[in-house]
Motif scaffolding. Structure first.
Motif, PDB file in Angstrom:
ATOM      1  N   GLU A 139       0.706  -1.382   0.434  1.00  0.00           N
ATOM      2  CA  GLU A 139       0.036   0.255  -0.301  1.00  0.00           C
ATOM      3  C   GLU A 139       1.248   1.526  -0.137  1.00  0.00           C
ATOM      4  O   GLU A 139      -0.027   2.104  -0.830  1.00  0.00           O
ATOM      5  CB  GLU A 139      -0.402  -0.026   1.081  1.00  0.00           C
ATOM      6  N   LEU A 140       1.988   0.977   1.373  1.00  0.00           N
ATOM      7  CA  LEU A 140       2.107   2.326   0.753  1.00  0.00           C
ATOM      8  C   LEU A 140       3.144   2.658  -0.678  1.00  0.00           C
ATOM      9  O   LEU A 140       3.564   4.003  -1.445  1.00  0.00           O
ATOM     10  CB  LEU A 140       4.251   2.228   1.891  1.00  0.00           C
ATOM     11  N   HIS A 145      -2.676  -2.843  -5.562  1.00  0.00           N
ATOM     12  CA  HIS A 145      -3.879  -3.532  -6.344  1.00  0.00           C
ATOM     13  C   HIS A 145      -3.265  -4.193  -7.420  1.00  0.00           C
ATOM     14  O   HIS A 145      -3.961  -4.908  -8.632  1.00  0.00           O
ATOM     15  CB  HIS A 145      -4.545  -1.974  -7.283  1.00  0.00           C
ATOM     16  N   LEU A 146      -2.101  -4.948  -7.861  1.00  0.00           N
ATOM     17  CA  LEU A 146      -1.144  -5.544  -8.136  1.00  0.00           C
ATOM     18  C   LEU A 146      -1.053  -6.893  -7.613  1.00  0.00           C
ATOM     19  O   LEU A 146       0.074  -7.572  -7.624  1.00  0.00           O
ATOM     20  CB  LEU A 146       0.048  -4.710  -8.520  1.00  0.00           C
ATOM     21  N   ALA A 147      -0.747  -7.355  -6.208  1.00  0.00           N
ATOM     22  CA  ALA A 147      -0.383  -7.747  -4.872  1.00  0.00           C
ATOM     23  C   ALA A 147      -0.743  -9.158  -5.766  1.00  0.00           C
ATOM     24  O   ALA A 147       0.709  -9.974  -5.777  1.00  0.00           O
ATOM     25  CB  ALA A 147      -1.040  -7.604  -4.006  1.00  0.00           C
ATOM     26  N   GLY A 156       8.500  -1.358 -16.041  1.00  0.00           N
ATOM     27  CA  GLY A 156      10.327  -1.318 -14.929  1.00  0.00           C
ATOM     28  C   GLY A 156       9.859  -0.988 -13.247  1.00  0.00           C
ATOM     29  O   GLY A 156      10.781  -0.486 -12.701  1.00  0.00           O
ATOM     30  N   GLY A 157       9.348   0.592 -13.318  1.00  0.00           N
ATOM     31  CA  GLY A 157       8.839   1.404 -12.463  1.00  0.00           C
ATOM     32  C   GLY A 157       8.284   0.706 -11.584  1.00  0.00           C
ATOM     33  O   GLY A 157       8.204   0.751 -10.461  1.00  0.00           O
ATOM     34  N   GLU A 158       7.196   0.041 -12.061  1.00  0.00           N
ATOM     35  CA  GLU A 158       6.142  -1.262 -11.282  1.00  0.00           C
ATOM     36  C   GLU A 158       7.402  -1.867 -10.147  1.00  0.00           C
ATOM     37  O   GLU A 158       7.155  -2.416  -9.285  1.00  0.00           O
ATOM     38  CB  GLU A 158       5.196  -1.614 -11.784  1.00  0.00           C
ATOM     39  N   GLN A 159       8.192  -2.811 -11.006  1.00  0.00           N
ATOM     40  CA  GLN A 159       8.600  -3.807 -10.461  1.00  0.00           C
ATOM     41  C   GLN A 159       9.782  -2.570  -9.843  1.00  0.00           C
ATOM     42  O   GLN A 159      10.102  -3.347  -8.644  1.00  0.00           O
ATOM     43  CB  GLN A 159      10.083  -4.553 -11.703  1.00  0.00           C
ATOM     44  N   GLN A 160      10.683  -2.009  -9.790  1.00  0.00           N
ATOM     45  CA  GLN A 160      11.534  -0.951  -8.845  1.00  0.00           C
ATOM     46  C   GLN A 160      10.081  -0.628  -7.486  1.00  0.00           C
ATOM     47  O   GLN A 160      11.094  -0.627  -6.443  1.00  0.00           O
ATOM     48  CB  GLN A 160      12.245   0.295  -9.700  1.00  0.00           C
TER      49      GLN A 160
END
Length: 257
Positions: A139-140, A145-147, A156-160
Protein backbone atom coordinates in the motif's frame (compact mmCIF):
# COMPACT_ATOMS: atom_id res chain seq x y z
CA UNK A 1 25.35 15.84 18.92
CA UNK A 2 24.09 13.87 15.92
CA UNK A 3 24.32 10.08 15.96
CA UNK A 4 26.64 8.59 13.33
CA UNK A 5 25.01 5.64 11.55
CA UNK A 6 27.92 4.94 9.18
CA UNK A 7 31.56 5.83 9.76
CA UNK A 8 34.30 5.07 7.24
CA UNK A 9 37.97 5.60 8.06
CA UNK A 10 40.64 5.34 5.37
CA UNK A 11 38.71 2.53 3.65
CA UNK A 12 40.43 0.75 0.77
CA UNK A 13 38.87 -2.12 -1.18
CA UNK A 14 40.48 -4.13 -3.97
CA UNK A 15 39.24 -6.77 -6.40
CA UNK A 16 42.32 -8.76 -7.39
CA UNK A 17 44.62 -6.14 -8.94
CA UNK A 18 41.95 -3.46 -9.22
CA UNK A 19 41.67 -1.01 -6.30
CA UNK A 20 38.00 0.04 -6.16
CA UNK A 21 38.17 2.38 -3.13
CA UNK A 22 41.21 4.33 -1.95
CA UNK A 23 41.38 5.92 1.49
CA UNK A 24 37.69 6.91 1.77
CA UNK A 25 36.81 8.68 5.03
CA UNK A 26 33.28 9.94 5.70
CA UNK A 27 30.49 9.95 8.31
CA UNK A 28 26.79 9.55 7.56
CA UNK A 29 24.41 10.66 10.29
CA UNK A 30 21.34 8.72 11.38
CA UNK A 31 18.31 9.85 9.37
CA UNK A 32 20.43 11.46 6.65
CA UNK A 33 19.83 11.04 2.91
CA UNK A 34 23.16 10.80 1.08
CA UNK A 35 23.62 10.60 -2.68
CA UNK A 36 26.63 8.89 -4.25
CA UNK A 37 27.80 10.16 -7.63
CA UNK A 38 30.71 9.61 -9.99
CA UNK A 39 31.62 8.20 -13.40
CA UNK A 40 31.64 4.48 -14.23
CA UNK A 41 34.27 2.64 -12.21
CA UNK A 42 34.44 5.33 -9.53
CA UNK A 43 33.60 2.89 -6.71
CA UNK A 44 29.96 3.81 -6.09
CA UNK A 45 28.55 0.28 -5.85
CA UNK A 46 31.61 -0.86 -3.89
CA UNK A 47 30.85 1.79 -1.28
CA UNK A 48 27.36 0.32 -0.82
CA UNK A 49 28.90 -3.14 -0.55
CA UNK A 50 31.15 -1.99 2.29
CA UNK A 51 28.21 -0.51 4.20
CA UNK A 52 26.28 -3.75 3.66
CA UNK A 53 29.02 -5.69 5.45
CA UNK A 54 30.09 -7.57 2.34
CA UNK A 55 33.05 -5.50 1.18
CA UNK A 56 36.49 -7.03 1.59
CA UNK A 57 38.58 -4.30 3.16
CA UNK A 58 42.22 -3.98 2.22
CA UNK A 59 42.82 -1.18 4.72
CA UNK A 60 40.86 0.96 7.14
CA UNK A 61 37.60 0.26 8.95
CA UNK A 62 33.86 0.82 8.69
CA UNK A 63 31.53 1.17 11.67
CA UNK A 64 27.90 0.59 10.72
CA UNK A 65 25.17 0.93 13.36
CA UNK A 66 27.85 0.42 16.00
CA UNK A 67 29.34 -2.73 14.45
CA UNK A 68 32.97 -2.59 13.34
CA UNK A 69 34.22 -3.95 10.02
CA UNK A 70 37.98 -3.74 9.65
CA UNK A 71 40.73 -5.11 7.43
CA UNK A 72 41.92 -8.50 8.67
CA UNK A 73 43.78 -11.54 7.47
CA UNK A 74 40.81 -12.58 5.37
CA UNK A 75 40.22 -9.07 4.12
CA UNK A 76 37.28 -8.33 6.41
CA UNK A 77 36.55 -9.00 10.04
CA UNK A 78 33.48 -8.31 12.14
CA UNK A 79 33.65 -9.00 15.84
CA UNK A 80 31.53 -12.14 15.31
CA UNK A 81 29.79 -13.72 12.32
CA UNK A 82 26.53 -13.67 14.28
CA UNK A 83 26.76 -9.91 14.72
CA UNK A 84 27.55 -9.47 11.02
CA UNK A 85 24.43 -11.42 10.08
CA UNK A 86 22.33 -9.46 12.56
CA UNK A 87 23.65 -6.20 11.11
CA UNK A 88 22.72 -7.12 7.54
CA UNK A 89 19.15 -7.73 8.68
CA UNK A 90 19.01 -4.01 9.51
CA UNK A 91 20.13 -2.97 6.02
CA UNK A 92 17.74 -3.02 3.07
CA UNK A 93 19.25 -3.14 -0.43
CA UNK A 94 17.60 -2.22 -3.73
CA UNK A 95 19.77 -3.27 -6.72
CA UNK A 96 19.75 -1.90 -10.23
CA UNK A 97 16.96 -3.04 -12.50
CA UNK A 98 17.41 -6.70 -13.42
CA UNK A 99 15.54 -8.19 -16.43
CA UNK A 100 12.81 -10.55 -15.24
CA UNK A 101 11.47 -13.50 -17.22
CA UNK A 102 7.69 -12.89 -17.36
CA UNK A 103 7.17 -16.66 -17.17
CA UNK A 104 8.57 -16.82 -13.61
CA UNK A 105 5.54 -17.81 -11.47
CA UNK A 106 6.12 -15.33 -8.63
CA UNK A 107 3.34 -12.93 -7.73
CA UNK A 108 3.94 -9.41 -6.45
CA UNK A 109 2.88 -10.20 -2.89
CA UNK A 110 5.21 -13.21 -2.78
CA UNK A 111 8.09 -11.15 -4.19
CA UNK A 112 7.72 -8.62 -1.37
CA UNK A 113 7.54 -11.43 1.22
CA UNK A 114 11.05 -12.49 0.13
CA UNK A 115 12.24 -9.44 2.02
CA UNK A 116 11.11 -11.09 5.27
CA UNK A 117 13.50 -14.02 4.81
CA UNK A 118 16.26 -12.47 6.91
CA UNK A 119 13.84 -11.84 9.75
CA UNK A 120 12.11 -15.23 9.56
CA UNK A 121 15.16 -17.46 9.22
CA UNK A 122 15.45 -20.66 7.22
CA UNK A 123 12.76 -22.81 8.80
CA UNK A 124 10.04 -20.40 9.91
CA UNK A 125 7.10 -19.85 7.60
CA UNK A 126 5.50 -16.39 7.35
CA UNK A 127 2.50 -15.90 9.60
CA UNK A 128 -0.48 -13.54 9.42
CA UNK A 129 1.55 -10.68 10.93
CA UNK A 130 4.18 -11.04 8.20
CA UNK A 131 1.58 -10.96 5.44
CA UNK A 132 -0.06 -7.89 7.03
CA UNK A 133 3.32 -6.17 6.97
CA UNK A 134 3.77 -7.07 3.30
CA UNK A 135 0.34 -5.65 2.50
CA UNK A 136 1.23 -2.47 4.41
CA UNK A 137 4.32 -1.91 2.28
CA UNK A 138 2.48 -2.70 -0.94
CA UNK A 139 0.00 0.00 0.00
CA UNK A 140 2.85 2.37 0.85
CA UNK A 141 4.38 1.97 -2.63
CA UNK A 142 0.97 2.17 -4.31
CA UNK A 143 0.77 -1.40 -5.61
CA UNK A 144 -1.96 -3.00 -3.50
CA UNK A 145 -4.10 -3.39 -6.61
CA UNK A 146 -1.34 -5.46 -8.25
CA UNK A 147 -0.65 -7.78 -5.30
CA UNK A 148 -1.73 -10.91 -7.21
CA UNK A 149 -0.19 -9.91 -10.54
CA UNK A 150 2.83 -11.98 -11.75
CA UNK A 151 5.95 -9.95 -10.96
CA UNK A 152 7.34 -10.45 -14.47
CA UNK A 153 4.27 -8.76 -15.98
CA UNK A 154 4.93 -5.41 -14.30
CA UNK A 155 6.45 -2.36 -15.93
CA UNK A 156 10.00 -1.30 -15.02
CA UNK A 157 8.76 1.40 -12.67
CA UNK A 158 6.36 -1.00 -10.96
CA UNK A 159 9.13 -3.57 -10.52
CA UNK A 160 11.27 -0.94 -8.81
CA UNK A 161 8.41 -0.16 -6.45
CA UNK A 162 8.20 -3.86 -5.60
CA UNK A 163 11.97 -3.92 -4.99
CA UNK A 164 11.60 -1.00 -2.56
CA UNK A 165 8.69 -2.70 -0.78
CA UNK A 166 10.74 -5.91 -0.53
CA UNK A 167 13.66 -4.03 1.05
CA UNK A 168 11.30 -2.31 3.51
CA UNK A 169 9.73 -5.65 4.46
CA UNK A 170 13.08 -6.43 6.06
CA UNK A 171 12.36 -3.54 8.50
CA UNK A 172 15.76 -1.92 7.93
CA UNK A 173 17.34 1.06 9.62
CA UNK A 174 19.56 1.74 6.60
CA UNK A 175 18.33 1.69 3.00
CA UNK A 176 20.84 1.29 0.15
CA UNK A 177 19.76 1.99 -3.44
CA UNK A 178 21.99 1.30 -6.44
CA UNK A 179 20.79 3.43 -9.37
CA UNK A 180 17.10 2.71 -8.69
CA UNK A 181 15.89 4.70 -11.73
CA UNK A 182 18.28 3.36 -14.37
CA UNK A 183 16.50 2.33 -17.61
CA UNK A 184 13.22 3.92 -16.52
CA UNK A 185 11.40 6.56 -18.55
CA UNK A 186 11.30 10.12 -17.25
CA UNK A 187 7.85 9.85 -15.64
CA UNK A 188 8.69 6.56 -13.90
CA UNK A 189 11.96 8.06 -12.65
CA UNK A 190 10.17 10.98 -11.00
CA UNK A 191 7.57 8.66 -9.44
CA UNK A 192 10.21 6.29 -8.03
CA UNK A 193 12.34 9.15 -6.68
CA UNK A 194 9.31 10.76 -5.04
CA UNK A 195 8.47 7.42 -3.43
CA UNK A 196 12.04 6.97 -2.16
CA UNK A 197 12.06 10.40 -0.57
CA UNK A 198 8.66 9.83 1.07
CA UNK A 199 9.68 6.40 2.40
CA UNK A 200 12.94 7.85 3.75
CA UNK A 201 11.09 10.55 5.70
CA UNK A 202 8.14 8.47 6.90
CA UNK A 203 10.27 5.51 8.05
CA UNK A 204 13.05 7.72 9.45
CA UNK A 205 15.71 5.76 7.55
CA UNK A 206 19.34 6.46 6.85
CA UNK A 207 19.47 6.30 3.05
CA UNK A 208 22.36 6.02 0.59
CA UNK A 209 21.50 6.24 -3.11
CA UNK A 210 23.77 5.83 -6.13
CA UNK A 211 22.67 7.75 -9.24
CA UNK A 212 24.01 7.93 -12.79
CA UNK A 213 22.48 11.40 -13.23
CA UNK A 214 23.46 13.50 -10.19
CA UNK A 215 22.01 16.86 -11.22
CA UNK A 216 18.59 15.35 -11.89
CA UNK A 217 18.51 13.28 -8.72
CA UNK A 218 20.38 14.78 -5.81
CA UNK A 219 18.28 17.86 -5.11
CA UNK A 220 16.45 15.53 -2.68
CA UNK A 221 19.63 14.64 -0.74
CA UNK A 222 21.06 16.20 2.40
CA UNK A 223 24.61 15.61 1.20
CA UNK A 224 26.36 14.07 -1.81
CA UNK A 225 29.54 11.99 -1.95
CA UNK A 226 31.33 12.53 -5.27
CA UNK A 227 33.73 9.69 -6.15
CA UNK A 228 36.45 9.53 -8.77
CA UNK A 229 38.77 6.58 -9.34
CA UNK A 230 37.94 5.21 -5.93
CA UNK A 231 38.68 8.43 -4.07
CA UNK A 232 36.29 10.83 -2.36
CA UNK A 233 36.53 13.99 -4.46
CA UNK A 234 33.86 15.90 -2.50
CA UNK A 235 31.33 15.35 0.28
CA UNK A 236 28.85 18.04 1.19
CA UNK A 237 25.56 19.74 0.27
CA UNK A 238 24.50 19.01 -3.34
CA UNK A 239 25.20 22.50 -4.71
CA UNK A 240 28.69 22.43 -3.20
CA UNK A 241 29.65 18.84 -4.01
CA UNK A 242 28.19 19.01 -7.52
CA UNK A 243 29.54 22.39 -8.55
CA UNK A 244 30.26 22.88 -12.25
CA UNK A 245 34.00 22.90 -11.59
CA UNK A 246 33.92 19.62 -9.64
CA UNK A 247 31.72 17.85 -12.17
CA UNK A 248 33.97 18.95 -15.05
CA UNK A 249 37.05 17.74 -13.18
CA UNK A 250 35.61 14.38 -12.11
CA UNK A 251 33.68 13.44 -15.23
CA UNK A 252 36.47 14.78 -17.39
CA UNK A 253 38.89 12.24 -15.96
CA UNK A 254 40.49 14.14 -13.08
CA UNK A 255 39.84 13.82 -9.36
CA UNK A 256 40.06 17.36 -8.07
CA UNK A 257 38.50 20.71 -8.89
Amino acid sequence: MRETAIGLRNVAVAYRDDVALRGVTMDVYAGEFVGIAGPNGAGKTTLLTVVNGLGRLLRGEAVVLGERLAAGRRGREFRTDRRATALRRLIGYVPQNVPVDPRVPVRVREAVMMGRAGRLGLFRRPGPADWRLVDEYLELVGLSHLADRPFGHLSGGEQQRVAIARALAQEPRILLLDEPTVSLDWRSQRQVLSLIRRVHLERKLTTLMVSHDPRETFDMCDRVALLCRGRLAAFGPPREALSDARLRAVFGGGCSA
